[in-house]
Design a protein around this motif. Structure first.
Motif, short mmCIF file in Angstrom:
data_model
loop_
_atom_site.label_atom_id
_atom_site.label_comp_id
_atom_site.label_asym_id
_atom_site.label_seq_id
_atom_site.Cartn_x
_atom_site.Cartn_y
_atom_site.Cartn_z
N LEU A 82 71.44 84.76 146.81
CA LEU A 82 70.47 85.70 145.99
C LEU A 82 71.44 86.22 144.82
O LEU A 82 70.79 86.38 143.82
CB LEU A 82 70.31 86.95 147.00
CG LEU A 82 69.17 86.41 148.07
CD1 LEU A 82 69.11 87.45 149.17
CD2 LEU A 82 67.80 86.39 147.24
N ASP A 83 72.62 86.61 145.02
CA ASP A 83 73.35 87.18 144.04
C ASP A 83 73.41 86.10 142.71
O ASP A 83 73.25 86.42 141.63
CB ASP A 83 74.83 87.39 144.38
CG ASP A 83 74.94 88.76 145.31
OD1 ASP A 83 73.95 89.50 145.35
OD2 ASP A 83 75.90 88.86 146.11
N LYS A 84 73.70 84.69 143.14
CA LYS A 84 73.85 83.84 142.21
C LYS A 84 72.41 83.37 141.49
O LYS A 84 72.34 83.44 140.14
CB LYS A 84 74.07 82.52 142.87
CG LYS A 84 74.23 81.29 141.84
CD LYS A 84 75.38 81.57 141.00
CE LYS A 84 75.86 80.27 139.96
NZ LYS A 84 77.00 80.52 139.29
N MET A 85 71.32 83.86 142.12
CA MET A 85 69.98 83.38 141.64
C MET A 85 69.70 84.63 140.52
O MET A 85 69.18 84.37 139.49
CB MET A 85 68.94 83.64 142.73
CG MET A 85 68.76 82.37 143.51
SD MET A 85 67.78 82.41 145.14
CE MET A 85 65.90 82.62 144.06
N LYS A 86 69.98 85.78 140.98
CA LYS A 86 69.72 86.91 140.00
C LYS A 86 70.77 86.83 138.75
O LYS A 86 70.18 86.90 137.62
CB LYS A 86 70.28 88.27 140.91
CG LYS A 86 69.87 89.46 140.23
CD LYS A 86 70.32 90.84 140.98
CE LYS A 86 69.82 91.78 140.09
NZ LYS A 86 70.02 93.02 141.05
N SER A 87 72.08 86.09 139.19
CA SER A 87 72.78 86.06 137.68
C SER A 87 72.21 84.77 136.88
O SER A 87 72.63 85.01 135.64
CB SER A 87 74.30 85.80 138.19
OG SER A 87 74.28 84.58 138.88
N MET A 88 71.50 84.07 137.50
CA MET A 88 71.00 82.86 136.71
C MET A 88 69.54 83.21 136.18
O MET A 88 68.98 82.45 135.68
CB MET A 88 70.81 81.65 137.46
CG MET A 88 72.17 81.00 138.10
SD MET A 88 73.49 80.45 136.49
CE MET A 88 72.61 79.24 136.01
N ALA A 119 72.98 83.56 152.62
CA ALA A 119 71.71 83.94 151.94
C ALA A 119 71.81 84.92 150.76
O ALA A 119 71.32 85.02 149.78
CB ALA A 119 70.82 84.42 152.94
N PHE A 120 72.95 85.92 151.14
CA PHE A 120 73.09 87.07 149.85
C PHE A 120 73.91 86.44 148.88
O PHE A 120 73.70 86.86 147.93
CB PHE A 120 73.85 88.05 150.89
CG PHE A 120 73.08 89.04 151.80
CD1 PHE A 120 72.00 89.80 151.29
CD2 PHE A 120 72.92 88.84 153.16
CE1 PHE A 120 71.23 90.55 151.97
CE2 PHE A 120 72.32 89.40 154.03
CZ PHE A 120 71.37 90.25 153.53
N GLU A 121 74.75 85.32 148.99
CA GLU A 121 75.59 84.96 148.05
C GLU A 121 74.54 84.00 147.16
O GLU A 121 74.79 84.19 145.99
CB GLU A 121 76.71 84.00 148.58
CG GLU A 121 77.76 84.83 149.09
CD GLU A 121 78.80 83.68 150.08
OE1 GLU A 121 78.62 82.67 150.02
OE2 GLU A 121 79.87 84.29 150.50
#
Length: 533
Positions: free
Chosen positions: A496-502, A492-494
């Motif tokens: 979230l990080d990917k979503m933020k970077s995109m 889930a946290f990984e």
């Protein structure tokens, strides 16, 4: 930008009018899941859509839900339910609801009375219909042309021609002008009674009642109708503005005036009727155009088949498909894709695959041997080899269409064949076929439901690679499932990080429950770190 109730209601109304009730229910549920309080207008849209789709039982349950959520039905909603019950010939239930509405202080209008009067006339209960007609004036309303026409039709059907003629003669005194339906009912009744001279006289009266200057006025207007092309433009403008009935009346009035509508004009109006959920009217118009010397073309048939699909009339759609081929009209890919989607929605995935093979057989230029091999795999039930064989043949074509494969993938998900769906996705990736966003969303939901959360995350990452921006509901659903699972919080946290970077705006994208779960896990991590020290 914030979505308001008008937007939600417009979406629900649009799906329901197009006959896409299941899609409307998904929206309806998602709105409520997102914390939006659906108002009386939203419930009315849904109930009206169910009734138009002949799903009266579901409509009644949803109507009861209105009370459960603390809302009070208004005249519009009561009228919708009364119409549905009357059309289902449940007149006792319709009357009880009508009386219940009055008991709650809601005054019925003439249209509401007309619905109930028609219901009684349809089953031959003319005394009850007459009684309701007399009752209208008690609520400071007045019977209108529709009221009298309903009664005249009912009386003529039941052989009471004299009373029907009396009402017709009284209409003008009462300030109501007979419509074409009124005339047609009386002419039909007179013919069946053997009174042909009176019928001919009624037809003459109907003809001279038309406005003889209609064509002259239209030919001298700001947008003159002088030929078939200008008539088509006028019909298109009406249809685009949602004025379907006005477009139909114009077409019928000018059909014999020297301006001959072409098949494209009829197709425009048929398409407008289907999009508005008026499929029966569209089918009648397709029959009328043949009486005018035109014949349905592939566009006509395609439009009607898609319209029948929207209102869930599978049998009629397949009959029309057979009629289409019998009349020498070659179905295009959109017709086959419509039938393909329909079969998938009904979890008939094998039928769906067969439909697409049938389409490919109808095309010229395909490798006959390769297609034969594909069919052999298909008949043996080896869908993986059949799919690979088909892709090896089709992916080399310049006009390769990936849509059927995404539809097939969605169908597998809907049929709970998750392993096959995942395998299909892998094969499509292998052949560099891009899966559509709806296909990815369906697969994500299916994988989450099946507990394959790591695979669901992989598909989510795939959507970001392809530049798709998923709806908040989908993103939150995946994140909540991951956060609810002790073994998958890291995923889930990984994610979230990917979503933020995109470029996902997490602050506005995440729902309250998702944020609450995240806060809980952040607190646990903090406590673990303190304990470790």
């Amino acid at each position: 930008m914030y979505t308001d109730s008008a937007t939600y209601n417009a979406l629900l109304d649009g799906f329901c009018k197009c006959g896409q009730i299941d899609e409307a229910f998904m929206l309806f549920k998602s709105f409520r899941d997102d914390g939006f309080k659906v108002g009386i207008r939203g419930f009315s849209c849904m109930i009206d859509g169910l009734i138009r789709s002949k799903r009266i039982g579901e409509a009644e349950k949803l109507f009861q839900k209105v009370f459960d959520v603390g809302l009070v039905p208004d005249l519009i909603l009561y009228s919708i339910m009364i119409r549905g019950l009357s059309e289902s010939r449940r007149l006792e239930d319709a009357t009880n609801m009508f009386r219940d509405m009055i008991g709650k202080g809601i005054v019925p209008d003439t249209q509401c009375y007309n619905m109930l009067i028609k219901g009684f006339c349809d089953v031959g209960l003319l005394d009850e219909a007459r009684s309701l007609k007399l009752e209208i004036s008690q609520h400071d309303q007045f019977p209108n042309t529709c009221t009298y026409t309903i009664l005249i039709c009912g009386l003529c059907r039941n052989g009471l021609l004299g009373e029907a003629q009396q009402i017709f003669n009284d209409m003008e005194k009462l300030g109501c002008s007979p419509s074409a339906v009124t005339f047609n009912a009386l002419i039909d009744g007179l013919c069946k009674d053997g009174k042909l001279e009176e019928a001919h006289l009624m037809l003459y009266k109907m003809e001279i009642g038309k406005n003889p200057s209609l064509f002259l006025r239209l030919s001298q207007s700001a947008d003159p109708i002088l030929d078939s092309a200008s008539l088509q433009k006028m019909v298109e403008n009406f249809v685009d503005s949602g004025l379907i009935l006005k477009a139909y009346k114009l077409l019928m009035q000018l059909a014999d005036s020297g301006v001959v509508p072409n098949i494209n004009t009829y197709n425009t109006l048929i398409n407008g009727m289907c999009r508005a959920g008026q499929v029966n009217r569209a089918l009648r118009l397709s029959e009328e155009l043949q009486l005018k010397g035109h014949f349905p073309d592939s566009v006509t048939y395609s439009t009607l088949i898609e319209g029948l699909q929207r209102v869930d009339r599978e049998g009629d759609a397949y009959k029309l498909f057979e009629q289409m081929t019998e009349n020498g009209c070659k179905p295009n890919s959109s017709v086959y894709k419509t039938l393909l989607s329909w079969s998938c929605r009904r979890r008939k995935t094998t039928v769906a695959f067969g439909i697409w093979l049938k389409y490919l057989r109808s095309l010229a230029g395909h490798d006959g041997e390769a297609l034969k091999l594909t069919e052999e795999f298909f008949q043996k039930g080896d869908m993986e080899k059949a799919l690979r064989s088909l892709l090896e043949m089709e992916s080399k074509l310049a006009d390769f269409d990936s849509a059927p494969y995404s539809i097939w993938l969605v169908g597998l998900c809907q049929a709970d064949r998750v392993e096959e769906a995942l395998k299909t996705f892998s094969i499509l990736e292998e052949f560099n076929v891009v899966v559509s966003a709806p296909g990815c969303v369906k697969l994500i939901h299916a994988l989450c439901s099946g507990g394959k959360l790591d695979k669901a995350v992989d598909i989510f990452l795939y959507t970001m690679e392809k530049g798709y921006r998923l709806m908040p509901r989908v993103c939150n659903s995946v994140l909540q499932v991951l956060l609810d699972s002790k073994d998958n919080t890291i995923l889930a946290f990984e994610l979230l990080d990917k979503m933020k970077s995109m470029g996902y705006d997490l602050n506005s994208y995440l729902h309250r429950r998702t944020k609450s779960l995240l806060q809980h896990h952040y607190s646990l991590r903090k406590m673990e770190n303190v304990a470790a020290r």
